[in-house]
Enzyme design. Structure first.
Site, PDB file in Angstrom:
ATOM      1  N   SER A 126       0.808  -1.221   0.000  1.00 28.20           N
ATOM      2  CA  SER A 126       0.000   0.000   0.000  1.00 28.20           C
ATOM      3  C   SER A 126       0.838   1.265   0.000  1.00 28.20           C
ATOM      4  O   SER A 126       0.491   2.255  -0.651  1.00 28.20           O
ATOM      5  CB  SER A 126      -0.937   0.000   1.216  1.00 28.20           C
ATOM      6  N   HIS A 177       0.567   4.917   4.269  1.00 24.73           N
ATOM      7  CA  HIS A 177      -0.269   5.514   3.233  1.00 24.73           C
ATOM      8  C   HIS A 177       0.052   6.994   3.053  1.00 24.73           C
ATOM      9  O   HIS A 177       0.266   7.469   1.928  1.00 24.73           O
ATOM     10  CB  HIS A 177      -1.740   5.343   3.597  1.00 24.73           C
TER      11      HIS A 177
END
Length: 249
Positions: A126, A177
């Site tokens: 991610s 993230h």
């Protein structure tokens, strides 16, 4: 730009880096969950800040390629297949993998420094994928000639949804993230030097038996895009649902 019309053969020929990355995702996922010594791979590859502090610096890299949940590996792999090809073509293979690795590592370094020594174990691509999103943010804001308005609106919508998921989901590495996104945008001025806009027909690979020239191909492609549009939106919605429903690391 984000609509995939290629067969598997033409996709892997045009985008070999993404093909290899997705293959690594799936191989490691199967190995860690179903094959012998999978637990050792997980134990020695997963990101854990205390182990990094004790000198196991490879853990800043290995989590980028590892996933333990089905929803997790599918969400990240589909995201890479949809949003990665345009960047692999524009940047070239070397710049693309360099961007992917640097942003993924930056996300894990940020997790180490900001999360603290006892921050829980983490893994997944991610951070690197948000790094690609960060590069898109830079393109939309400062290199508008590289992306049309419709695709710019689409990718910004997906990024916004991804950020919402980051804060609403459970067991998500928020630091990876956010700092992956920031790292991607920060690399923009350097990594985008000399790139050309994405072209669906640049270096196209024709499947065996496919006619290379068709005088009606433009009309056919226009009709195909109209038919594929609802399919693509369905896939994007499915990805969002998987991301929201899954317990991600």
């Amino acid at each position: 730009m984000f609509i995939r019309n290629e067969s598997f053969y033409s996709f892997r020929k045009q985008y070999p880096v993404i093909t290899i990355l997705v293959a690594i995702h799936l191989i490691l996922f199967v190995w860690m969950n179903f094959l012998p010594f999978g637990d050792l791979i997980l134990a020695y590859g997963i990101g854990f800040n205390l182990d990094v502090a004790n000198g196991e610096y490879w853990r800043l890299v290995t989590p980028i390629f590892m996933h333990i949940g089905m929803g997790h590996v599918l969400f990240n792999s589909f995201s890479l297949v949809i949003f990665g090809p345009a960047l692999e073509q524009m940047l070239g293979r070397f710049k693309f993998i360099l961007t992917y690795l640097l942003t993924g590592i930056a996300a894990n370094v940020a997790t180490f420094w900001v999360g603290g020594l006892m921050y829980g174990p983490h893994l997944g691509a991610s951070g690197a994928i948000f790094g690609l999103f960060g590069l898109y943010v830079y393109i939309v804001l400062f290199r508008k000639e590289l992306i049309d308005q419709a695709n710019a609106q689409l990718v910004l919508t997906i990024i916004a949804l991804g950020l919402v998921m980051t804060f609403l989901g459970t067991n998500i590495n928020i630091f990876a993230h956010l700092f992956g996104l920031i790292a991607g945008a920060a690399l923009g001025p350097i990594i985008l030097t000399g790139v050309r806009p994405y072209s669906a027909y640049r270096q196209r690979v024709y499947d065996e038996g496919e006619v290379a020239f068709d005088p009606t191909r433009w009309q056919k492609r226009q009709n195909m895009r109209k038919r594929l549009k609802p399919v693509i939106w369905s896939i994007l919605i499915l990805l969002v649902v998987i991301g929201l429903a899954s317990r991600l690391f």
